[in-house]
Design a protein around this motif. Sequence first.
Motif, PDB file in Angstrom:
ATOM      1  N   ARG A 129    -105.966  27.333 -56.410  1.00 39.49           N
ATOM      2  CA  ARG A 129    -106.601  26.556 -55.646  1.00 39.49           C
ATOM      3  C   ARG A 129    -107.686  26.869 -54.724  1.00 39.49           C
ATOM      4  O   ARG A 129    -108.797  26.304 -54.571  1.00 39.49           O
ATOM      5  N   ILE A 130    -107.525  28.021 -54.320  1.00 38.23           N
ATOM      6  CA  ILE A 130    -108.456  28.841 -53.281  1.00 38.23           C
ATOM      7  C   ILE A 130    -109.436  29.398 -53.864  1.00 38.23           C
ATOM      8  O   ILE A 130    -110.693  29.229 -53.732  1.00 38.23           O
ATOM      9  N   VAL A 131    -109.161  30.260 -54.909  1.00 35.90           N
ATOM     10  CA  VAL A 131    -110.059  31.159 -55.530  1.00 35.90           C
ATOM     11  C   VAL A 131    -110.976  30.567 -56.497  1.00 35.90           C
ATOM     12  O   VAL A 131    -111.959  30.772 -56.852  1.00 35.90           O
ATOM     13  N   ASN A 132    -110.422  29.235 -57.175  1.00 34.36           N
ATOM     14  CA  ASN A 132    -110.959  28.710 -58.432  1.00 34.36           C
ATOM     15  C   ASN A 132    -111.486  27.365 -58.076  1.00 34.36           C
ATOM     16  O   ASN A 132    -112.276  26.606 -58.698  1.00 34.36           O
ATOM     17  N   GLY A 133    -110.789  26.767 -57.066  1.00 35.21           N
ATOM     18  CA  GLY A 133    -111.253  25.328 -56.505  1.00 35.21           C
ATOM     19  C   GLY A 133    -110.574  24.339 -57.397  1.00 35.21           C
ATOM     20  O   GLY A 133    -111.053  23.098 -57.028  1.00 35.21           O
ATOM     21  N   PHE A 134    -109.404  24.564 -57.917  1.00 35.74           N
ATOM     22  CA  PHE A 134    -108.838  23.497 -58.746  1.00 35.74           C
ATOM     23  C   PHE A 134    -108.100  22.730 -57.751  1.00 35.74           C
ATOM     24  O   PHE A 134    -107.292  23.234 -57.026  1.00 35.74           O
ATOM     25  N   GLU A 135    -107.962  21.299 -57.994  1.00 33.80           N
ATOM     26  CA  GLU A 135    -107.207  20.639 -56.980  1.00 33.80           C
ATOM     27  C   GLU A 135    -105.534  20.602 -57.691  1.00 33.80           C
ATOM     28  O   GLU A 135    -104.743  20.924 -56.575  1.00 33.80           O
ATOM     29  N   LYS A 136    -105.527  20.733 -58.992  1.00 36.81           N
ATOM     30  CA  LYS A 136    -104.034  20.970 -59.535  1.00 36.81           C
ATOM     31  C   LYS A 136    -104.287  21.901 -60.587  1.00 36.81           C
ATOM     32  O   LYS A 136    -104.632  21.390 -61.803  1.00 36.81           O
ATOM     33  N   PRO A 137    -104.163  23.195 -60.445  1.00 38.21           N
ATOM     34  CA  PRO A 137    -104.324  23.945 -61.631  1.00 38.21           C
ATOM     35  C   PRO A 137    -103.277  23.662 -62.946  1.00 38.21           C
ATOM     36  O   PRO A 137    -102.125  23.491 -62.454  1.00 38.21           O
ATOM     37  N   VAL A 138    -103.810  23.973 -63.895  1.00 36.21           N
ATOM     38  CA  VAL A 138    -102.783  24.019 -65.133  1.00 36.21           C
ATOM     39  C   VAL A 138    -102.005  25.440 -65.089  1.00 36.21           C
ATOM     40  O   VAL A 138    -102.520  26.299 -65.197  1.00 36.21           O
ATOM     41  N   VAL A 139    -100.720  25.103 -65.181  1.00 32.58           N
ATOM     42  CA  VAL A 139     -99.732  26.377 -64.860  1.00 32.58           C
ATOM     43  C   VAL A 139     -98.919  26.197 -66.242  1.00 32.58           C
ATOM     44  O   VAL A 139     -98.554  25.261 -66.698  1.00 32.58           O
ATOM     45  N   ARG A 140     -98.891  27.532 -66.816  1.00 27.25           N
ATOM     46  CA  ARG A 140     -97.853  27.676 -67.886  1.00 27.25           C
ATOM     47  C   ARG A 140     -97.146  29.145 -67.715  1.00 27.25           C
ATOM     48  O   ARG A 140     -97.621  29.971 -67.234  1.00 27.25           O
ATOM     49  N   LEU A 141     -96.125  28.984 -68.580  1.00 21.79           N
ATOM     50  CA  LEU A 141     -95.315  29.981 -68.675  1.00 21.79           C
ATOM     51  C   LEU A 141     -95.209  30.871 -69.738  1.00 21.79           C
ATOM     52  O   LEU A 141     -95.738  30.326 -70.792  1.00 21.79           O
ATOM     53  N   LEU A 142     -95.440  32.270 -69.407  1.00 20.88           N
ATOM     54  CA  LEU A 142     -95.971  33.294 -70.661  1.00 20.88           C
ATOM     55  C   LEU A 142     -94.558  33.377 -71.520  1.00 20.88           C
ATOM     56  O   LEU A 142     -93.646  33.462 -71.119  1.00 20.88           O
ATOM     57  N   ASN A 143     -94.781  33.237 -72.967  1.00 15.86           N
ATOM     58  CA  ASN A 143     -93.569  33.086 -73.618  1.00 15.86           C
ATOM     59  C   ASN A 143     -94.139  33.453 -75.261  1.00 15.86           C
ATOM     60  O   ASN A 143     -95.203  33.765 -75.393  1.00 15.86           O
ATOM     61  N   ILE A 144     -93.052  33.718 -76.234  1.00 18.22           N
ATOM     62  CA  ILE A 144     -93.238  34.316 -77.372  1.00 18.22           C
ATOM     63  C   ILE A 144     -93.829  32.987 -78.248  1.00 18.22           C
ATOM     64  O   ILE A 144     -93.989  33.271 -79.390  1.00 18.22           O
ATOM     65  N   GLY A 145     -93.847  32.096 -77.848  1.00 16.58           N
ATOM     66  CA  GLY A 145     -94.134  30.887 -78.483  1.00 16.58           C
ATOM     67  C   GLY A 145     -94.162  29.451 -77.621  1.00 16.58           C
ATOM     68  O   GLY A 145     -94.028  29.561 -76.513  1.00 16.58           O
ATOM     69  N   THR A 146     -95.057  28.499 -78.007  1.00 16.02           N
ATOM     70  CA  THR A 146     -95.197  27.193 -77.094  1.00 16.02           C
ATOM     71  C   THR A 146     -93.957  26.367 -77.490  1.00 16.02           C
ATOM     72  O   THR A 146     -94.208  25.253 -76.777  1.00 16.02           O
ATOM     73  N   GLU A 147     -93.265  26.589 -78.557  1.00 16.36           N
ATOM     74  CA  GLU A 147     -92.309  25.705 -78.876  1.00 16.36           C
ATOM     75  C   GLU A 147     -90.962  25.544 -77.588  1.00 16.36           C
ATOM     76  O   GLU A 147     -90.862  26.478 -77.004  1.00 16.36           O
ATOM     77  N   GLU A 148     -90.522  24.337 -77.222  1.00 17.18           N
ATOM     78  CA  GLU A 148     -89.592  24.252 -76.144  1.00 17.18           C
ATOM     79  C   GLU A 148     -88.413  25.078 -76.359  1.00 17.18           C
ATOM     80  O   GLU A 148     -87.704  25.433 -75.531  1.00 17.18           O
ATOM     81  N   ILE A 149     -88.077  25.426 -77.764  1.00 17.17           N
ATOM     82  CA  ILE A 149     -86.814  26.240 -77.985  1.00 17.17           C
ATOM     83  C   ILE A 149     -87.005  27.586 -77.662  1.00 17.17           C
ATOM     84  O   ILE A 149     -86.103  28.497 -77.980  1.00 17.17           O
ATOM     85  N   LYS A 150     -88.250  28.131 -77.817  1.00 23.84           N
ATOM     86  CA  LYS A 150     -88.447  29.499 -77.754  1.00 23.84           C
ATOM     87  C   LYS A 150     -88.085  30.280 -76.276  1.00 23.84           C
ATOM     88  O   LYS A 150     -88.231  29.332 -75.319  1.00 23.84           O
ATOM     89  N   GLY A 151     -87.968  31.543 -76.290  1.00 26.39           N
ATOM     90  CA  GLY A 151     -87.832  32.305 -75.308  1.00 26.39           C
ATOM     91  C   GLY A 151     -86.631  32.434 -74.629  1.00 26.39           C
ATOM     92  O   GLY A 151     -85.580  32.041 -74.909  1.00 26.39           O
TER      93      GLY A 151
END
Length: 362
Positions: A169-191
């Motif tokens: 929010r400070i460096v990029n000015g986003f009000e609500k930044p999009v946050v994701r967790l790094l994983n080996i896949g995007t499916e909910e069952i992965k990781g």
Amino acid sequence: MSLPRIAVDAMGGDEGVRVMVEGAALARRSHDKFKFLLVGDQARIEAALEDHPNMRGASEILHCDDVISGDEQPTRAIRRAKTTSMGLAVNAVKEGAAGAAVSAGNTGALMAISKIALRTMPGIDRPALAALMPTLEPHDVVMLDLGANTEADARNLLQFAVMGAAYSRIVNGFEKPVVRLLNIGTEEIKGTDALRDAAAHLTAASAKNEGGLALQFDGFVESDKINRGETHVVVTDGFSGNIALKAIEGSARFVTDLLKQAFTSSLRSKIGFLVSRPATELLRHHLDPNNHNGAVFLGLNGVVVKSHGSANAKGVAHAVTVAARLLEDKLTERIAHDLNELGAAALKENGNGTAPGSEALA
């Protein structure tokens, strides 16, 4: 109102005093309100200041000729914190003599000294190392942890997400930044269990606290999408994060070297290089690590910025500017506020509160 001064470990980094002082001077040319506490060998600092008259009235020197080496063990560095330039720079933040510290020295030593001197914020178990990386979009992506913690459980990852969002929010000015967790896949069952648990906590917190939680959790991201620009904050443990960072940096150097070879392979290629030079210069600028220099130890009761050891003066100036901006925009206060919104007590331990996602953190 002027900013608190910035303590600079003038002895750290590959080039030492000359580049550190030149970098601070370069930052001050763009921001004349910056003031500095330069920690290191007084004679060498004074010699370097001769080339930068704009620093004379804005700097105080704290003499110290003891330096932590690049291969020194953090445990030994801690014992020498009171006699080394790095330790004294961090201690200046602890004592209130400076608002932030910048060092290009040993990363492990800097983290260890900073954690002992400044301690972690209430509601934070472990500090994390966060850095900015270029993307295809106009903004950078914040990534953490990049090496401070080789392992992280769900609670740590949740804390990292809150801290990374505040930084974004400070460096990029986003009000609500999009946050994701790094994983080996995007499916909910992965990781791993930790990743899936952290995702469940963040999803629950987002659903229950739409008005107050200053981030948008959007599931998992794979490493090949980190630099696309669709994600504002990528959260992971320090082991995976450091590997991903080094892979991205290595790929950038590979592409740059490959282009250099291709453009010098023949006369026709050299002519092609001259025609395409504006585009290649833009690419070089975008991939130059000095333009993204300045990793931050998030979660401490104070601002500490790690400059890359091989950074040039432009890179050091960028790190100094990052430190000043985090002071100006009150990073630690933002993190504390966001932890409160999420339920700081639930992040730290299973209490009697009913913070969003607290039952999952038990």
